[in-house]
Write a protein that holds these residues in place. Sequence first.
Motif, PDB file in Angstrom:
ATOM      1  N   ALA A 189       7.036   3.387  -5.752  1.00  0.00           N
ATOM      2  CA  ALA A 189       6.682   3.199  -7.163  1.00  0.00           C
ATOM      3  C   ALA A 189       5.497   2.251  -7.213  1.00  0.00           C
ATOM      4  O   ALA A 189       5.454   1.263  -6.468  1.00  0.00           O
ATOM      5  CB  ALA A 189       7.850   2.624  -7.959  1.00  0.00           C
ATOM      6  N   ALA A 190       4.554   2.543  -8.073  1.00  0.00           N
ATOM      7  CA  ALA A 190       3.310   1.767  -8.112  1.00  0.00           C
ATOM      8  C   ALA A 190       3.556   0.294  -8.399  1.00  0.00           C
ATOM      9  O   ALA A 190       2.819  -0.570  -7.924  1.00  0.00           O
ATOM     10  CB  ALA A 190       2.364   2.357  -9.146  1.00  0.00           C
ATOM     11  N   ASP A 191       4.608  -0.005  -9.186  1.00  0.00           N
ATOM     12  CA  ASP A 191       4.868  -1.388  -9.567  1.00  0.00           C
ATOM     13  C   ASP A 191       6.072  -1.974  -8.838  1.00  0.00           C
ATOM     14  O   ASP A 191       6.632  -2.989  -9.272  1.00  0.00           O
ATOM     15  CB  ASP A 191       5.081  -1.483 -11.072  1.00  0.00           C
ATOM     16  CG  ASP A 191       6.256  -0.610 -11.547  1.00  0.00           C
ATOM     17  OD1 ASP A 191       6.787   0.163 -10.719  1.00  0.00           O
ATOM     18  OD2 ASP A 191       6.621  -0.714 -12.734  1.00  0.00           O
ATOM     19  N   ALA A 192       6.447  -1.373  -7.705  1.00  0.00           N
ATOM     20  CA  ALA A 192       7.664  -1.798  -7.022  1.00  0.00           C
ATOM     21  C   ALA A 192       7.538  -3.185  -6.405  1.00  0.00           C
ATOM     22  O   ALA A 192       8.494  -3.968  -6.417  1.00  0.00           O
ATOM     23  CB  ALA A 192       8.035  -0.788  -5.945  1.00  0.00           C
ATOM     24  N   LEU A 193       6.373  -3.515  -5.882  1.00  0.00           N
ATOM     25  CA  LEU A 193       6.210  -4.757  -5.122  1.00  0.00           C
ATOM     26  C   LEU A 193       5.181  -5.672  -5.786  1.00  0.00           C
ATOM     27  O   LEU A 193       4.282  -5.194  -6.485  1.00  0.00           O
ATOM     28  CB  LEU A 193       5.798  -4.430  -3.683  1.00  0.00           C
ATOM     29  CG  LEU A 193       6.795  -3.560  -2.902  1.00  0.00           C
ATOM     30  CD1 LEU A 193       6.276  -3.266  -1.509  1.00  0.00           C
ATOM     31  CD2 LEU A 193       8.165  -4.243  -2.838  1.00  0.00           C
ATOM     32  N   PRO A 194       5.276  -6.970  -5.556  1.00  0.00           N
ATOM     33  CA  PRO A 194       4.372  -7.927  -6.220  1.00  0.00           C
ATOM     34  C   PRO A 194       2.918  -7.701  -5.840  1.00  0.00           C
ATOM     35  O   PRO A 194       2.600  -7.419  -4.679  1.00  0.00           O
ATOM     36  CB  PRO A 194       4.858  -9.288  -5.703  1.00  0.00           C
ATOM     37  CG  PRO A 194       6.221  -9.057  -5.150  1.00  0.00           C
ATOM     38  CD  PRO A 194       6.269  -7.633  -4.698  1.00  0.00           C
ATOM     39  N   HIS A 241       0.829  -1.208   0.000  1.00  0.00           N
ATOM     40  CA  HIS A 241       0.000   0.000   0.000  1.00  0.00           C
ATOM     41  C   HIS A 241       0.864   1.259   0.000  1.00  0.00           C
ATOM     42  O   HIS A 241       0.606   2.201  -0.761  1.00  0.00           O
ATOM     43  CB  HIS A 241      -0.913  -0.001   1.221  1.00  0.00           C
ATOM     44  CG  HIS A 241      -1.715   1.256   1.360  1.00  0.00           C
ATOM     45  ND1 HIS A 241      -2.841   1.505   0.610  1.00  0.00           N
ATOM     46  CD2 HIS A 241      -1.533   2.358   2.138  1.00  0.00           C
ATOM     47  CE1 HIS A 241      -3.330   2.697   0.926  1.00  0.00           C
ATOM     48  NE2 HIS A 241      -2.551   3.230   1.848  1.00  0.00           N
ATOM     49  N   ALA A 242       1.888   1.284   0.861  1.00  0.00           N
ATOM     50  CA  ALA A 242       2.744   2.473   0.943  1.00  0.00           C
ATOM     51  C   ALA A 242       3.458   2.733  -0.374  1.00  0.00           C
ATOM     52  O   ALA A 242       3.565   3.883  -0.826  1.00  0.00           O
ATOM     53  CB  ALA A 242       3.760   2.296   2.069  1.00  0.00           C
ATOM     54  N   ALA A 243       3.968   1.678  -1.012  1.00  0.00           N
ATOM     55  CA  ALA A 243       4.699   1.846  -2.272  1.00  0.00           C
ATOM     56  C   ALA A 243       3.810   2.427  -3.363  1.00  0.00           C
ATOM     57  O   ALA A 243       4.271   3.209  -4.210  1.00  0.00           O
ATOM     58  CB  ALA A 243       5.270   0.501  -2.724  1.00  0.00           C
ATOM     59  N   ARG A 244       2.533   2.085  -3.378  1.00  0.00           N
ATOM     60  CA  ARG A 244       1.606   2.603  -4.387  1.00  0.00           C
ATOM     61  C   ARG A 244       1.005   3.946  -3.993  1.00  0.00           C
ATOM     62  O   ARG A 244       0.623   4.733  -4.865  1.00  0.00           O
ATOM     63  CB  ARG A 244       0.482   1.587  -4.614  1.00  0.00           C
ATOM     64  CG  ARG A 244       0.941   0.294  -5.257  1.00  0.00           C
ATOM     65  CD  ARG A 244      -0.217  -0.683  -5.434  1.00  0.00           C
ATOM     66  NE  ARG A 244      -1.238  -0.139  -6.326  1.00  0.00           N
ATOM     67  CZ  ARG A 244      -1.224  -0.258  -7.642  1.00  0.00           C
ATOM     68  NH1 ARG A 244      -0.207  -0.896  -8.238  1.00  0.00           N
ATOM     69  NH2 ARG A 244      -2.188   0.236  -8.387  1.00  0.00           N
ATOM     70  N   ARG A 245       0.899   4.207  -2.696  1.00  0.00           N
ATOM     71  CA  ARG A 245       0.181   5.391  -2.230  1.00  0.00           C
ATOM     72  C   ARG A 245       1.047   6.651  -2.259  1.00  0.00           C
ATOM     73  O   ARG A 245       0.573   7.741  -2.592  1.00  0.00           O
ATOM     74  CB  ARG A 245      -0.319   5.127  -0.801  1.00  0.00           C
ATOM     75  CG  ARG A 245      -1.064   6.278  -0.157  1.00  0.00           C
ATOM     76  CD  ARG A 245      -2.456   6.410  -0.733  1.00  0.00           C
ATOM     77  NE  ARG A 245      -3.192   7.477  -0.061  1.00  0.00           N
ATOM     78  CZ  ARG A 245      -3.711   8.531  -0.667  1.00  0.00           C
ATOM     79  NH1 ARG A 245      -3.584   8.663  -1.985  1.00  0.00           N
ATOM     80  NH2 ARG A 245      -4.365   9.449  -0.005  1.00  0.00           N
TER      81      ARG A 245
END
Length: 335
Positions: A146-151, A95-99
């Motif tokens: 980054a929005a696509d950083a994590l699976p 959530h944090a990586a996308r938010r």
Amino acid sequence: MRSSRLTLALDGALAALPERGDILILRPRGPEEIVPLPNARLRVVQGFRPEHDALAARGYRCFASAAEEEALPPPVAALVCLPRSKAEARALLYHAARRVVPGGPVWVDGQKTDGIDSVLRDLRGHVTLTETVSKAHGKLFGFAAAADALPAVWQASERQVEGGFVTLPGVFSADGPDAASVMLAAALPDKLNGEVVDLGAGWGYLSRAGLSRNGVRKLHLVEAEAAALASARVNVTDPRAMFHWADATTFRLPRGVDHVLCNPPFHQSREADPGLGLAFLRASARLLAPHGTLWLVANRHLPYDRPLSELFRDCAEIGSDTRFRLTRASRPHRP
């Protein structure tokens, strides 16, 4: 612990804090953990009601869930305070990586007992990590949002478990009904006439069992963890159910009820805390009408016999196995 690592980080060990914009804090365990950060710029997500209220009382902007916070513009940075559940930790990181605005810092902090080393290893396969601050038996490090950083499989999603119930990451017994609740549900009488409280209702297993008994006019689900209560709303659709996001140890109703169902927690951290269970017993006695009955399941080793006899006129063991004991306690004493 966390505050000491944050202080070091803000002194320059990690990425500089953006000068403007809000900072998202996910699941801090109390105000003292985030003191080094600028209060006015913080958005705090904490779904556990006692800690949420303690943070709000100190002037922080608090939200019960990440979804509630998403009504605001994206924050410029985030701090993930690592929970013990690995599934919940991954969901918070996703959530944090996308938010956070792209490229903004996402900090991750936790104790070794929270599994911070395991999370650090997991993240290395997906993002570039900043320098690690190690202090007070824990670590703090960061990466760029980054929005696509994590699976995508890390994101929070409902899980269907035995009995057709759904749960969310991090809630108690997320893999299915716990053995103590199953034991109590099977022992409930065919009739539960009147008004019922499920104290510490979790995701609703005991409440659904209670509502299946004859005579129930209304059932109150009292649960401090917002994610568990959100699952309970999906699992318990009976119109007689009423949902309360509240600290079970201080919850009150205008008048006494006829029955309380209770499988009380006895851990505040990794160490057993019988005082927490005792607080549930006292709350049960307070919530009941003079003729009311508590239906309790608890681990055999917990020292509840004497407190129960002090709180109730009539107490009887109605079942047990090698791990748990069932108790029916009725006619609470009034101070």
